[in-house]
Design a protein around this motif. Sequence first.
Motif, PDB file in Angstrom:
ATOM      1  N   ILE A 219       0.825  -1.203   0.000  1.00 29.77           N
ATOM      2  CA  ILE A 219       0.000   0.000   0.000  1.00 29.77           C
ATOM      3  C   ILE A 219       0.859   1.253   0.000  1.00 29.77           C
ATOM      4  N   SER A 220       1.893   1.265   0.820  1.00 26.65           N
ATOM      5  CA  SER A 220       2.733   2.455   0.924  1.00 26.65           C
ATOM      6  C   SER A 220       4.129   2.085   1.387  1.00 26.65           C
ATOM      7  N   GLN A 257      -4.154   9.806   4.795  1.00 26.28           N
ATOM      8  CA  GLN A 257      -3.873  10.874   3.830  1.00 26.28           C
ATOM      9  C   GLN A 257      -3.262  10.358   2.528  1.00 26.28           C
ATOM     10  N   LEU A 258      -3.167   9.036   2.382  1.00 23.00           N
ATOM     11  CA  LEU A 258      -2.495   8.485   1.207  1.00 23.00           C
ATOM     12  C   LEU A 258      -3.127   8.926  -0.109  1.00 23.00           C
ATOM     13  N   ASP A 259      -4.441   8.993  -0.146  1.00 20.38           N
ATOM     14  CA  ASP A 259      -5.132   9.324  -1.401  1.00 20.38           C
ATOM     15  C   ASP A 259      -5.566  10.784  -1.456  1.00 20.38           C
ATOM     16  N   THR A 260      -4.920  11.623  -0.664  1.00 21.94           N
ATOM     17  CA  THR A 260      -5.221  13.053  -0.674  1.00 21.94           C
ATOM     18  C   THR A 260      -3.971  13.828  -1.095  1.00 21.94           C
ATOM     19  N   GLU A 261      -4.134  15.120  -1.213  1.00 25.68           N
ATOM     20  CA  GLU A 261      -3.007  15.982  -1.551  1.00 25.68           C
ATOM     21  C   GLU A 261      -2.222  16.415  -0.316  1.00 25.68           C
ATOM     22  N   LYS A 393       4.507   3.247  -4.242  1.00 32.39           N
ATOM     23  CA  LYS A 393       3.670   4.372  -3.827  1.00 32.39           C
ATOM     24  C   LYS A 393       4.283   4.946  -2.573  1.00 32.39           C
ATOM     25  N   CYS A 395       5.379   7.835   0.495  1.00 32.94           N
ATOM     26  CA  CYS A 395       4.802   8.805   1.407  1.00 32.94           C
ATOM     27  C   CYS A 395       5.337  10.187   1.086  1.00 32.94           C
ATOM     28  N   ASN A 396       4.470  11.172   1.140  1.00 30.56           N
ATOM     29  CA  ASN A 396       4.890  12.553   0.941  1.00 30.56           C
ATOM     30  C   ASN A 396       5.593  13.063   2.167  1.00 30.56           C
TER      31      ASN A 396
END
Length: 397
Positions: A219-220, A257-261, A393, A395-396
């Motif tokens: 997932i991440s 927050q994975l699928d957000t900006e 994918k 992490c920001n």
Amino acid sequence: MTAVEKVEEQLAALRIARRCVPRQEPAYLLDMDTSRGSQASSSSSSSSSLVAVSCSSPALRLYHRDTLQLLREYRAQPGALSGVRFARTCPSLVFSGCSQGSVQCWDARSASQKPVQVFSGYPSNVFISFDVSCTDLIVCAGTEKVEKDTFLVFWDARGVTDCATANKEPLGVYSESHNDDITKICFHPMEPNLVVSGSTDGLVNVFDINKDNEDDALISTCNSDSSVSSLGWSGEDYKQVYCTTHDEGFCWWDMAQLDTEEPITLLHVLDARESICTENHSLHYLVGGFYHEKAQKLFLLGGTSTGDIHLMSCGRAGLGLVGSLRGGHSASVRCFCWSAADESLLTGGEDAQLLLWKPGAGEGSLTKKAALKIPSSVQKRVRVHSTSLKSRKKCNA
């Protein structure tokens, strides 16, 4: 007074309630877990207040949680133990990981030195971490790097008590997501398909093991920039992941927050020792964390080489010292368990002592045991790596 302030006050008021009777054979206490299954049945009531401790001897010890009386000790195949976990749905079962390529399951009601089940890995596997899903259906263990191979190995744990002493072969492995020793594994406390792993490669990976293959399951991937020493879940519905590192760093991410900006990094502390270092409160190391559901707050536990324990609160603004527990251990603390039921804390360390802390308690006439000198070969190796992320994918920051 807010709920958080009240909880912090309770934590700061922890005092020694019990101290285990020292063993003739000294050993570091490396990991621990407490049974927390249902007490509804008579079969589980006898095991509803147990604490299991893995030792450097190596041995797995079972204590009564409230009295700290040693009940029994298990010694199986040689090799360093890589952790201990109680089953969640059947609290009489306790699992221990062994570096010699297996995870063993013991019946806490029996003194037999034969495990009721052995989960065997592949011939080259050296396990240094493991965990069991919250439904007790899946066991996962992490390996040391051998040549170029590093594995997360999975087993089906169903029917564990129906096939005594039988070996179980792996369901399969993940082999592409880490490139160095997998030091920690932690299943989600409520979602049995979610598991997070950490490694000396610096990566913290979250998987959904219901997916058909490793690429889809990942997932991440987050980068701690160091070697991961502990992992955990926190936050509402436990959607956050945190880790500590072998050079005393701390990272905290929000998977929601994975699928957000929005950036998912809640906090990244390069060296917690600098955050907590004051004139009267030095911090030498971090042990791990626990999420306090009532306060909806993540706390860290760390300490000093002389046995002092520091409790810290985690917020987006940084770490804050909640309180210090002194007069208990005489050497570094290596493991702990927090109990929300009675607001108590269990700690174990390099002085071979197991301590129970409760708010406002007093241990009476028991005296503090002197520090033990144990060969450095039982010390965990510390290897810090810096690594770049692969095409995952990410992490920001």
